[in-house]
Design a protein around this motif. Structure first.
Motif, PDB file in Angstrom:
ATOM      1  N   MET A  89     -15.301 132.718  31.278  1.00  0.00           N
ATOM      2  CA  MET A  89     -14.812 133.095  32.609  1.00  0.00           C
ATOM      3  C   MET A  89     -15.500 134.347  33.131  1.00  0.00           C
ATOM      4  O   MET A  89     -15.786 134.450  34.328  1.00  0.00           O
ATOM      5  N   ASN A 125     -19.669 130.359  36.955  1.00  0.00           N
ATOM      6  CA  ASN A 125     -20.083 129.240  37.808  1.00  0.00           C
ATOM      7  C   ASN A 125     -20.743 128.100  37.041  1.00  0.00           C
ATOM      8  O   ASN A 125     -21.213 127.147  37.642  1.00  0.00           O
ATOM      9  N   ARG A 152     -16.202 125.551  34.119  1.00  0.00           N
ATOM     10  CA  ARG A 152     -15.211 124.911  35.001  1.00  0.00           C
ATOM     11  C   ARG A 152     -14.484 123.783  34.283  1.00  0.00           C
ATOM     12  O   ARG A 152     -13.275 123.657  34.372  1.00  0.00           O
ATOM     13  N   MET A 195     -12.093 125.228  31.661  1.00  0.00           N
ATOM     14  CA  MET A 195     -10.963 125.943  32.252  1.00  0.00           C
ATOM     15  C   MET A 195     -10.034 125.017  33.050  1.00  0.00           C
ATOM     16  O   MET A 195      -8.945 125.419  33.426  1.00  0.00           O
ATOM     17  N   GLU A 196     -10.434 123.779  33.275  1.00  0.00           N
ATOM     18  CA  GLU A 196      -9.534 122.796  33.884  1.00  0.00           C
ATOM     19  C   GLU A 196      -8.458 122.342  32.907  1.00  0.00           C
ATOM     20  O   GLU A 196      -7.402 121.879  33.303  1.00  0.00           O
ATOM     21  N   ARG A 244      -6.915 132.698  33.696  1.00  0.00           N
ATOM     22  CA  ARG A 244      -7.358 131.408  34.221  1.00  0.00           C
ATOM     23  C   ARG A 244      -7.010 131.291  35.704  1.00  0.00           C
ATOM     24  O   ARG A 244      -7.801 130.791  36.503  1.00  0.00           O
ATOM     25  N   TRP A 245      -5.838 131.749  36.082  1.00  0.00           N
ATOM     26  CA  TRP A 245      -5.440 131.719  37.492  1.00  0.00           C
ATOM     27  C   TRP A 245      -6.389 132.594  38.321  1.00  0.00           C
ATOM     28  O   TRP A 245      -6.851 132.181  39.385  1.00  0.00           O
ATOM     29  N   TYR A 284      -9.432 133.405  37.564  1.00  0.00           N
ATOM     30  CA  TYR A 284     -10.722 132.703  37.565  1.00  0.00           C
ATOM     31  C   TYR A 284     -10.749 131.640  38.660  1.00  0.00           C
ATOM     32  O   TYR A 284     -11.678 131.574  39.462  1.00  0.00           O
ATOM     33  N   TRP A 285      -9.716 130.773  38.702  1.00  0.00           N
ATOM     34  CA  TRP A 285      -9.706 129.694  39.686  1.00  0.00           C
ATOM     35  C   TRP A 285      -9.552 130.220  41.111  1.00  0.00           C
ATOM     36  O   TRP A 285     -10.123 129.660  42.050  1.00  0.00           O
ATOM     37  N   GLU A 286      -8.794 131.284  41.297  1.00  0.00           N
ATOM     38  CA  GLU A 286      -8.691 131.891  42.625  1.00  0.00           C
ATOM     39  C   GLU A 286     -10.056 132.391  43.079  1.00  0.00           C
ATOM     40  O   GLU A 286     -10.434 132.229  44.234  1.00  0.00           O
ATOM     41  N   GLN A 296     -12.940 131.204  42.078  1.00  0.00           N
ATOM     42  CA  GLN A 296     -13.766 130.033  42.351  1.00  0.00           C
ATOM     43  C   GLN A 296     -13.435 129.442  43.724  1.00  0.00           C
ATOM     44  O   GLN A 296     -14.331 129.015  44.446  1.00  0.00           O
ATOM     45  N   LYS A 297     -12.159 129.435  44.083  1.00  0.00           N
ATOM     46  CA  LYS A 297     -11.746 128.853  45.361  1.00  0.00           C
ATOM     47  C   LYS A 297     -12.090 129.752  46.547  1.00  0.00           C
ATOM     48  O   LYS A 297     -12.483 129.262  47.594  1.00  0.00           O
TER      49      LYS A 297
END
Length: 160
Positions: A21, A26, A31, A34-35, A97-98, A100-102, A104-105
C-alpha cells in the motif's frame, strides 16, 4: 504454536500488505490483494483463538465494567497482551486499507497517512482526514485531475 510465536507471525504477516500500500499503491497486484478480506479473516481467527484463551470468569467480569486498573491487570498477562496487539494489527490494517482505497478513488496522497497508520493507527486516520480536507479546500482542481488520472490508470491496468 506458542503465544509468542503467534504474536511474531502476526507481526510479520501484516508487513507485506503495508509495504504494498505504501510503496506500490498503483500496482495492479496491490489492488488485487487489497480487494480481499482474507488477511482480515486470518488475523481475526488468530485474535479469536487468543481471545478465547485469555478470557477467564474474572477477566470477563472485569472487562464487562472496565476500570483502568482492571484493564492494566488484564494486559499484564502475556496472552491478553498478544490478544490486544493482534486487535491493533487487524484494526490498523483495516483502517489502512480504507485509507488506501480512498486514495485510489479520490487521488488524495496517502503515503504519509498510511505510514502513520502503520505505526499509530488513529494518527494515520486523522492525517488522512486532514489531508483530504486540505486537498479539497485548497487544491480542488488537483484532486479532480488526479481522480481522472487514477481512473485512467485503473482502466489501463485492467486492459480496458
Amino acid at each position: 504454536m506458542t503465544i509468542s510465536q503467534l504474536f511474531n507471525v502476526a507481526n510479520l504477516f501484516v508487513l507485506p500488505f503495508w509495504t504494498l500500500m505504501i510503496l506500490l499503491p498503483n500496482w495492479k497486484v496491490t489492488r488485487r490483494i487489497m480487494e480481499s478480506y482474507l488477511p482480515f479473516v486470518l488475523l481475526a481467527v488468530a485474535y479469536l483463538y487468543l481471545f478465547i484463551n485469555s478470557i477467564t470468569p474474572e477477566n470477563a467480569q472485569a472487562l464487562s465494567n472496565p476500570k483502568l486498573a482492571d484493564i492494566a491487570r488484564f494486559f499484564a498477562d502475556e496472552t491478553a497482551a498478544a490478544t490486544g496487539w493482534i486487535h491493533f494489527l487487524v484494526m490498523d490494517l483495516f483502517v489502512g486499507r480504507w485509507i488506501y482505497w480512498e486514495g485510489q478513488k479520490t487521488g488524495i496522497w496517502t503515503i504519509h497517512s498510511l505510514a502513520l497508520c502503520f505505526f499509530a493507527g488513529p494518527l494515520g486516520l486523522l492525517s488522512h482526514i486532514l489531508t483530504g480536507w486540505i486537498t479539497k479546500t485548497f487544491f480542488p482542481k488537483f484532486q479532480q485531475n488526479e481522480v481522472v488520472t487514477v481512473g485512467e490508470r485503473a482502466a489501463s491496468s485492467s486492459g480496458t
